[in-house]
Design a protein around this motif. Structure first.
Motif, PDB file in Angstrom:
ATOM      1  N   ALA A  89       0.848  -1.031  -0.013  1.00 23.60           N
ATOM      2  CA  ALA A  89       0.094  -0.047  -0.070  1.00 23.60           C
ATOM      3  C   ALA A  89       0.636   1.201   0.035  1.00 23.60           C
ATOM      4  CB  ALA A  89      -0.864   0.083   1.236  1.00 23.60           C
ATOM      5  N   MET A  90       1.996   1.246   0.675  1.00 27.97           N
ATOM      6  CA  MET A  90       2.931   2.451   0.811  1.00 27.97           C
ATOM      7  C   MET A  90       4.140   2.420  -0.349  1.00 27.97           C
ATOM      8  SD  MET A  90       4.873   1.425   4.315  1.00 27.97           S
ATOM      9  CE  MET A  90       6.509   0.970   3.987  1.00 27.97           C
ATOM     10  N   ALA A  91       4.176   1.548  -1.081  1.00 26.43           N
ATOM     11  CA  ALA A  91       5.260   1.440  -2.124  1.00 26.43           C
ATOM     12  C   ALA A  91       4.921   2.297  -2.865  1.00 26.43           C
ATOM     13  CB  ALA A  91       5.132  -0.064  -2.691  1.00 26.43           C
ATOM     14  N   GLY A  92       4.087   2.832  -3.691  1.00 28.78           N
ATOM     15  CA  GLY A  92       4.015   3.616  -4.612  1.00 28.78           C
ATOM     16  C   GLY A  92       4.614   4.935  -4.513  1.00 28.78           C
ATOM     17  N   MET A  93       4.646   5.605  -3.011  1.00 30.19           N
ATOM     18  CA  MET A  93       5.362   6.850  -2.576  1.00 30.19           C
ATOM     19  C   MET A  93       6.755   6.595  -2.792  1.00 30.19           C
ATOM     20  SD  MET A  93       2.852   7.686   0.354  1.00 30.19           S
ATOM     21  CE  MET A  93       1.452   6.486   0.455  1.00 30.19           C
ATOM     22  N   PHE A  94       7.369   5.719  -3.019  1.00 25.25           N
ATOM     23  CA  PHE A  94       8.814   5.447  -3.201  1.00 25.25           C
ATOM     24  C   PHE A  94       9.240   5.554  -4.774  1.00 25.25           C
ATOM     25  CE2 PHE A  94       7.953   3.626   0.755  1.00 25.25           C
ATOM     26  CZ  PHE A  94       9.056   3.886   1.544  1.00 25.25           C
ATOM     27  N   VAL A  95       8.377   5.591  -5.765  1.00 20.55           N
ATOM     28  CA  VAL A  95       8.540   5.702  -7.042  1.00 20.55           C
ATOM     29  C   VAL A  95       9.719   7.044  -7.443  1.00 20.55           C
ATOM     30  CG1 VAL A  95       6.914   7.077  -7.979  1.00 20.55           C
ATOM     31  CG2 VAL A  95       7.864   5.087  -9.197  1.00 20.55           C
ATOM     32  N   GLY A  96      10.710   6.790  -8.091  1.00 20.19           N
ATOM     33  CA  GLY A  96      11.491   7.674  -8.374  1.00 20.19           C
ATOM     34  C   GLY A  96      12.587   8.176  -7.293  1.00 20.19           C
ATOM     35  N   GLY A  97      12.510   7.460  -6.300  1.00 19.68           N
ATOM     36  CA  GLY A  97      13.382   7.944  -5.209  1.00 19.68           C
ATOM     37  C   GLY A  97      15.060   7.145  -5.471  1.00 19.68           C
ATOM     38  N   ASN A  98      15.798   7.885  -4.716  1.00 20.29           N
ATOM     39  CA  ASN A  98      17.272   7.203  -4.953  1.00 20.29           C
ATOM     40  C   ASN A  98      17.297   5.895  -4.046  1.00 20.29           C
ATOM     41  OD1 ASN A  98      19.945   6.829  -4.045  1.00 20.29           O
ATOM     42  ND2 ASN A  98      20.644   8.852  -4.506  1.00 20.29           N
ATOM     43  N   ILE A  99      17.771   4.998  -4.726  1.00 17.32           N
ATOM     44  CA  ILE A  99      17.427   3.437  -4.074  1.00 17.32           C
ATOM     45  C   ILE A  99      18.614   3.373  -3.031  1.00 17.32           C
ATOM     46  CG2 ILE A  99      19.163   2.499  -6.160  1.00 17.32           C
ATOM     47  CD1 ILE A  99      16.105   0.638  -4.328  1.00 17.32           C
ATOM     48  N   GLY A 100      19.843   3.922  -3.100  1.00 16.58           N
ATOM     49  CA  GLY A 100      20.787   4.027  -2.081  1.00 16.58           C
ATOM     50  C   GLY A 100      20.208   4.535  -0.870  1.00 16.58           C
ATOM     51  N   GLU A 101      19.419   5.857  -1.160  1.00 12.71           N
ATOM     52  CA  GLU A 101      19.104   6.452   0.204  1.00 12.71           C
ATOM     53  C   GLU A 101      17.851   5.513   0.814  1.00 12.71           C
ATOM     54  OE1 GLU A 101      17.932  10.453  -0.870  1.00 12.71           O
ATOM     55  OE2 GLU A 101      19.871  10.973  -1.298  1.00 12.71           O
ATOM     56  N   ILE A 102      16.818   5.035   0.010  1.00 11.05           N
ATOM     57  CA  ILE A 102      15.901   4.260   0.398  1.00 11.05           C
ATOM     58  C   ILE A 102      16.418   3.068   1.069  1.00 11.05           C
ATOM     59  CG2 ILE A 102      14.048   2.830  -0.252  1.00 11.05           C
ATOM     60  CD1 ILE A 102      13.541   4.693  -2.770  1.00 11.05           C
ATOM     61  N   LEU A 103      17.356   2.258   0.685  1.00  9.76           N
ATOM     62  CA  LEU A 103      17.961   1.116   1.181  1.00  9.76           C
ATOM     63  C   LEU A 103      18.572   1.413   2.722  1.00  9.76           C
ATOM     64  CD1 LEU A 103      19.466  -0.769  -1.822  1.00  9.76           C
ATOM     65  CD2 LEU A 103      17.355  -1.360  -0.428  1.00  9.76           C
ATOM     66  N   LEU A 104      19.206   2.630   2.583  1.00  9.79           N
ATOM     67  CA  LEU A 104      19.671   3.097   4.066  1.00  9.79           C
ATOM     68  C   LEU A 104      18.719   3.401   4.940  1.00  9.79           C
ATOM     69  CD1 LEU A 104      22.042   3.785   5.752  1.00  9.79           C
ATOM     70  CD2 LEU A 104      21.881   6.220   4.709  1.00  9.79           C
ATOM     71  N   ILE A 105      17.499   4.100   4.517  1.00 10.28           N
ATOM     72  CA  ILE A 105      16.308   4.268   5.395  1.00 10.28           C
ATOM     73  C   ILE A 105      15.636   2.887   5.926  1.00 10.28           C
ATOM     74  CG2 ILE A 105      14.091   5.291   5.519  1.00 10.28           C
ATOM     75  CD1 ILE A 105      15.136   7.486   3.632  1.00 10.28           C
ATOM     76  N   ILE A 106      15.459   2.108   4.903  1.00 16.90           N
ATOM     77  CA  ILE A 106      15.107   0.669   5.248  1.00 16.90           C
ATOM     78  C   ILE A 106      15.906  -0.143   6.452  1.00 16.90           C
ATOM     79  CG2 ILE A 106      14.579  -1.580   4.451  1.00 16.90           C
ATOM     80  CD1 ILE A 106      13.784  -0.415   1.800  1.00 16.90           C
ATOM     81  N   PHE A 107      17.085  -0.103   6.234  1.00 17.70           N
ATOM     82  CA  PHE A 107      18.117  -0.720   7.062  1.00 17.70           C
ATOM     83  C   PHE A 107      18.063   0.048   8.539  1.00 17.70           C
ATOM     84  CE2 PHE A 107      22.161  -0.650   9.168  1.00 17.70           C
ATOM     85  CZ  PHE A 107      22.440  -1.750   9.391  1.00 17.70           C
ATOM     86  N   VAL A 108      18.101   1.388   8.605  1.00 19.09           N
ATOM     87  CA  VAL A 108      18.108   2.052   9.786  1.00 19.09           C
ATOM     88  C   VAL A 108      16.913   1.695  10.574  1.00 19.09           C
ATOM     89  CG1 VAL A 108      18.195   4.219  11.015  1.00 19.09           C
ATOM     90  CG2 VAL A 108      19.899   3.648   9.276  1.00 19.09           C
ATOM     91  N   SER A 109      15.787   1.993   9.634  1.00 18.32           N
ATOM     92  CA  SER A 109      14.347   1.819  10.398  1.00 18.32           C
ATOM     93  C   SER A 109      14.293   0.331  10.778  1.00 18.32           C
ATOM     94  CB  SER A 109      13.336   2.172   9.159  1.00 18.32           C
ATOM     95  OG  SER A 109      13.324   3.476   9.028  1.00 18.32           O
ATOM     96  N   MET A 110      14.701  -0.452  10.283  1.00 16.97           N
ATOM     97  CA  MET A 110      14.408  -1.972  10.664  1.00 16.97           C
ATOM     98  C   MET A 110      15.311  -2.267  12.015  1.00 16.97           C
ATOM     99  SD  MET A 110      14.093  -3.990   6.796  1.00 16.97           S
ATOM    100  CE  MET A 110      14.462  -5.575   7.673  1.00 16.97           C
ATOM    101  N   ILE A 111      16.554  -1.909  11.915  1.00 17.49           N
ATOM    102  CA  ILE A 111      17.422  -2.191  13.045  1.00 17.49           C
ATOM    103  C   ILE A 111      16.892  -1.386  14.353  1.00 17.49           C
ATOM    104  CG2 ILE A 111      19.777  -2.371  13.865  1.00 17.49           C
ATOM    105  CD1 ILE A 111      19.303  -4.375  11.800  1.00 17.49           C
TER     106      ILE A 111
END
Length: 164
Positions: A89-111
């Motif tokens: 449901a929330m995935a559409g809002m990440f379209v066009g984002g910088n994949i490196g920044e998104i992966l960093l946010i995913i990692f930090v948020s999960m941990i």
């Protein structure tokens, strides 16, 4: 990535839904379908106004891809069904984002979410204030809705934060 104004426009409806989904997942270890539907409605209702039509359509494709991946992870027992639906449901809002920044946010948020949950679970005052929260007693499972909500909110906040 979204420009700061667009990210702020998305953050206004996203934030209460993200808090609701995270708290419900902490309390009941389930993300309500109404929260998933509300989050999924943001992209078609507001996204078209913020991004050009081609990336907006790609947002729906991304939602479908994440839904299929989440469903497959649910079948293997890696992911909860609510987590799979909520992430799609929330995935559409990440379209066009910088994949490196998104992966960093995913990692930090999960941990960070895992560490925060485990720390709060070990504090008696917090446990006494929230005695009916299932996530405190289900040792094997983690309320991933907390991490998913953090990912989206931090992504939008990063887009709002001044760059330079």
């Amino acid at each position: 990535m979204l420009d700061p104004t667009d990210a702020l426009i998305l953050l206004v409806p996203v934030l209460p839904i993200a808090i609701w989904a995270a708290l419900t997942d902490l309390k009941r270890m389930k993300i309500p379908n109404t929260a998933v539907i509300a989050m999924a409605a943001i992209w078609p209702l507001i996204g078209w106004y913020l991004v050009p039509w081609q990336p907006w359509l790609w947002g729906f494709a991304l939602m479908a891809i994440v839904f299929v991946a989440g469903f497959l992870m649910y079948l293997t027992g890696t992911f909860g069904a609510g987590d799979a639906k909520y992430s799609a449901a929330m995935a559409g809002m990440f379209v066009g984002g910088n994949i490196g920044e998104i992966l960093l946010i995913i990692f930090v948020s999960m941990i960070g979410s895992l560490a925060l949950h485990r720390i709060l679970r070990s504090i008696p005052m917090v446990r006494n204030a929230t005695p009916d929260w299932e996530s405190w007693t289900k040792r094997r499972f983690f309320p991933f809705g907390l991490a998913l909500s953090c990912i989206l909110v931090f992504y939008l906040l990063a887009a709002i934060w001044p760059q330079g």
